[in-house]
Design an enzyme around this catalytic site. Structure first.
Site, PDB file in Angstrom:
ATOM      1  N   ASN A  60      28.184  24.971  39.640  1.00  0.00           N
ATOM      2  CA  ASN A  60      29.022  24.047  38.865  1.00  0.00           C
ATOM      3  C   ASN A  60      28.770  24.303  37.375  1.00  0.00           C
ATOM      4  OD1 ASN A  60      30.162  21.890  37.546  1.00  0.00           O
ATOM      5  ND2 ASN A  60      29.358  20.325  38.933  1.00  0.00           N
ATOM      6  N   CYS A  76      32.879  17.195  33.133  1.00  0.00           N
ATOM      7  CA  CYS A  76      33.497  18.367  33.765  1.00  0.00           C
ATOM      8  C   CYS A  76      35.021  18.343  33.662  1.00  0.00           C
ATOM      9  CB  CYS A  76      33.096  18.447  35.229  1.00  0.00           C
ATOM     10  SG  CYS A  76      31.330  18.376  35.484  1.00  0.00           S
ATOM     11  N   HIS A 124      38.124  22.049  39.937  1.00  0.00           N
ATOM     12  CA  HIS A 124      36.766  22.085  39.377  1.00  0.00           C
ATOM     13  C   HIS A 124      35.816  22.541  40.487  1.00  0.00           C
ATOM     14  CE1 HIS A 124      33.043  21.094  37.571  1.00  0.00           C
ATOM     15  NE2 HIS A 124      32.880  19.936  38.177  1.00  0.00           N
TER      16      HIS A 124
HETATM   17  O1  UT7 Z   1      30.807  17.966  38.343  1.00  0.00           O
HETATM   18  C1  UT7 Z   1      30.312  16.712  38.709  1.00  0.00           C
HETATM   19  C2  UT7 Z   1      28.849  16.848  38.990  1.00  0.00           C
HETATM   20  N1  UT7 Z   1      28.372  16.346  40.226  1.00  0.00           N
HETATM   21  C3  UT7 Z   1      28.736  16.716  41.457  1.00  0.00           C
HETATM   22  O2  UT7 Z   1      29.674  17.398  41.676  1.00  0.00           O
HETATM   23  C4  UT7 Z   1      27.910  16.206  42.594  1.00  0.00           C
HETATM   24  C5  UT7 Z   1      28.703  15.692  43.736  1.00  0.00           C
HETATM   25  N2  UT7 Z   1      27.824  15.484  44.870  1.00  0.00           N
HETATM   26  C6  UT7 Z   1      27.491  16.463  45.750  1.00  0.00           C
HETATM   27  O3  UT7 Z   1      27.947  17.579  45.605  1.00  0.00           O
HETATM   28  C7  UT7 Z   1      26.599  16.126  46.907  1.00  0.00           C
HETATM   29  O4  UT7 Z   1      26.419  14.727  46.978  1.00  0.00           O
HETATM   30  C8  UT7 Z   1      25.191  16.814  46.826  1.00  0.00           C
HETATM   31  C9  UT7 Z   1      25.345  18.300  47.076  1.00  0.00           C
HETATM   32  C10 UT7 Z   1      24.557  16.553  45.482  1.00  0.00           C
HETATM   33  C11 UT7 Z   1      24.278  16.261  47.917  1.00  0.00           C
HETATM   34  O5  UT7 Z   1      24.870  16.412  49.191  1.00  0.00           O
HETATM   35  P1  UT7 Z   1      24.876  15.185  50.204  1.00  0.00           P
HETATM   36  O6  UT7 Z   1      25.489  15.685  51.451  1.00  0.00           O
HETATM   37  O7  UT7 Z   1      25.561  14.045  49.491  1.00  0.00           O
HETATM   38  O8  UT7 Z   1      23.359  14.931  50.423  1.00  0.00           O
HETATM   39  P2  UT7 Z   1      22.491  13.621  50.109  1.00  0.00           P
HETATM   40  O9  UT7 Z   1      22.466  13.323  48.657  1.00  0.00           O
HETATM   41  O10 UT7 Z   1      22.943  12.558  51.047  1.00  0.00           O
HETATM   42  O11 UT7 Z   1      21.041  14.098  50.510  1.00  0.00           O
HETATM   43  C12 UT7 Z   1      20.710  14.422  51.835  1.00  0.00           C
HETATM   44  C13 UT7 Z   1      19.259  14.859  51.895  1.00  0.00           C
HETATM   45  C14 UT7 Z   1      18.277  13.936  51.186  1.00  0.00           C
HETATM   46  O12 UT7 Z   1      17.137  13.825  52.000  1.00  0.00           O
HETATM   47  P3  UT7 Z   1      16.850  12.503  52.853  1.00  0.00           P
HETATM   48  O13 UT7 Z   1      16.740  11.400  51.853  1.00  0.00           O
HETATM   49  O14 UT7 Z   1      18.054  12.365  53.759  1.00  0.00           O
HETATM   50  O15 UT7 Z   1      15.598  12.836  53.565  1.00  0.00           O
HETATM   51  C15 UT7 Z   1      17.906  14.701  49.944  1.00  0.00           C
HETATM   52  O16 UT7 Z   1      16.606  14.406  49.481  1.00  0.00           O
HETATM   53  O17 UT7 Z   1      19.090  16.156  51.298  1.00  0.00           O
HETATM   54  C16 UT7 Z   1      17.974  16.128  50.419  1.00  0.00           C
HETATM   55  N3  UT7 Z   1      18.169  17.082  49.348  1.00  0.00           N
HETATM   56  C17 UT7 Z   1      17.796  18.362  49.436  1.00  0.00           C
HETATM   57  N4  UT7 Z   1      17.192  19.068  50.398  1.00  0.00           N
HETATM   58  C18 UT7 Z   1      16.962  20.376  50.175  1.00  0.00           C
HETATM   59  C19 UT7 Z   1      18.777  16.872  48.147  1.00  0.00           C
HETATM   60  N5  UT7 Z   1      18.791  18.013  47.442  1.00  0.00           N
HETATM   61  C20 UT7 Z   1      18.191  18.958  48.220  1.00  0.00           C
HETATM   62  C21 UT7 Z   1      17.917  20.333  48.041  1.00  0.00           C
HETATM   63  N6  UT7 Z   1      17.321  20.995  49.026  1.00  0.00           N
HETATM   64  N7  UT7 Z   1      18.255  20.982  46.912  1.00  0.00           N
END
Ligand code: UT7
Length: 339
Positions: free
Chosen positions: A287, A117, A257
């Site tokens: 994104n 990115c 970004h």
């Molecule tokens: O350009 C570079 C590319 N990458 C990025 O920019 C990604 C950067 N990271 C992020 O933006 C965030 O880490 C995410 C949006 C991907 C995730 O947010 P988070 O606040 O870090 O959530 P998490 O990964 O800690 O997940 C929390 C929960 C999990 O459930 P459990 O294990 O706590 O029960 C996930 O399984 O949210 C769950 N989860 C979802 N729930 C509903 C993950 N994706 C989803 C979803 N819908 N789409």
């Protein structure tokens, strides 16, 4: 700083996104997710997705044509095309060569650049060197992605985050004191594991097994990438400002970004910028990886948020891991849109 060098800046901008829109409500029907989760965690409401017949070079060429029109130059006048992408049409020929043919840039050299990115700002930096060195007069830099083609649409951790799109900029000479004034590029290969497409390359060539194991898709440790992004966005921006002889207080507008609204807000806080000085469109595009910064920049210019003389900071992070920031003092003789 570089009084003796030719200054380089953006002469024209263009973007192109596929027509089809996928909303969070549409995604609720595909994976176990909700509009509430996606919007509150990322700020995304919808994203554009290419159809089966459309590849990265198609949307890259669309953005390129608009950027050329905005700059008021012909494709034949281009000296070089750089396409920053993680989703090339194929391994080779490069997507830049395919775009060269599509737009008729018969005199341009062409190559692709891989920096995730951060790719557009990496490409902008490379283009700037060619102009400053006096080797080239017109360089087209495109960030273009069809991430939808390499998303695992059964993986809610990744498929809700990305969108397709392309943004292009024509880089050329600008008056002294304008254009690119400071740049900070970086990489940390230790973090390569956090965001990758595991198979399809020379490490794990495609096989029935790699397909069955779903290794031809984006695999990401979102949480770790998030922590990295929070740290590096502000740091990179401040280092670029330092190199330009500026501080946070000099920034007129931030073009970050567009990965996640929470990452954008954190960068703004670190730079002590109110959100009115930060461009946000992650809600409408998701994104779009290497395309996100040029799409946001074009939008800001078209909306009249960027005036001649404004000091902009472009900053991104991505797979690699990589980061890139650039201080750009905007200059455009006529900022009207071309096409
Ligand atoms: O350009 C570079 C590319 N990458 C990025 O920019 C990604 C950067 N990271 C992020 O933006 C965030 O880490 C995410 C949006 C991907 C995730 O947010 P988070 O606040 O870090 O959530 P998490 O990964 O800690 O997940 C929390 C929960 C999990 O459930 P459990 O294990 O706590 O029960 C996930 O399984 O949210 C769950 N989860 C979802 N729930 C509903 C993950 N994706 C989803 C979803 N819908 N789409």
């Amino acid at each position: 700083m570089a009084e003796t060098k030719q200054s380089a800046g953006i002469l024209g901008l263009g973007s192109y996104v596929p027509e089809r829109i996928l909303t969070n409500a549409d995604l609720e029907k595909i994976v176990d997710t909700s509009d509430e989760w996606i919007f509150s965690r990322t700020g995304i409401k919808q994203r554009h997705v290419a159809d089966e017949a459309t590849a990265t070079s198609d949307i890259a060429a669309g953005a390129a044509k608009r950027a050329l029109a905005h700059a008021g130059i012909k494709a034949e006048e281009l000296d070089l095309i750089i396409v920053a992408t993680a989703t090339p049409d194929m391994f080779f020929p490069s997507t830049a060569c395919l775009v060269q043919e599509k737009i008729g840039a018969t005199h341009a050299a062409a190559f692709d650049l891989a920096a995730g990115c951060s790719g557009f700002v990496y490409g902008l930096t490379v283009a700037t060197q060619f102009i400053q060195a006096g080797l080239y007069q017109r360089v087209l830099v495109i960030g273009a992605e069809t991430l939808s083609k390499i998303l695992d649409w059964t993986d809610r951790n990744t498929c809700v985050l990305f969108g397709d799109g392309a943004g292009a900029a024509v880089i050329g000479p600008v008056p002294a004191g304008y254009g690119v004034l400071g740049v900070e590029l970086g990489a940390d290969g230790h973090g390569g594991e956090l965001l990758k497409m595991p198979a399809g390359g020379s490490r794990r060539p495609p096989s029935a097994e790699t397909v069955a194991q779903r290794l031809h898709y984006v695999h990401m440790n979102g949480n770790e990438v998030f922590k990295f992004a929070i740290k590096v966005m502000g740091e990179a921006a401040q280092k670029a400002l330092q190199k330009a002889g500026m501080t946070d207080a000099d920034v007129d507008y931030l073009i970050p970004h567009q990965a996640n609204i929470r990452i954008i807000q954190s960068a703004a806080k670190r730079l002590q910028l109110p959100m009115e000085k930060v461009h946000v469109n992650v809600d409408r595009y998701g994104n779009t990886s290497a395309a996100s910064i040029p799409i946001a920049l074009e939008e800001a210019v078209l909306e009249g948020k960027v005036k001649n003389g404004d000091k902009l900071v472009l900053v991104g992070f991505g797979a690699g891991l990589t980061w890139a920031a650039c201080v750009l003092r905007w200059y455009k003789e006529d900022s009207s849109v071309g096409e």
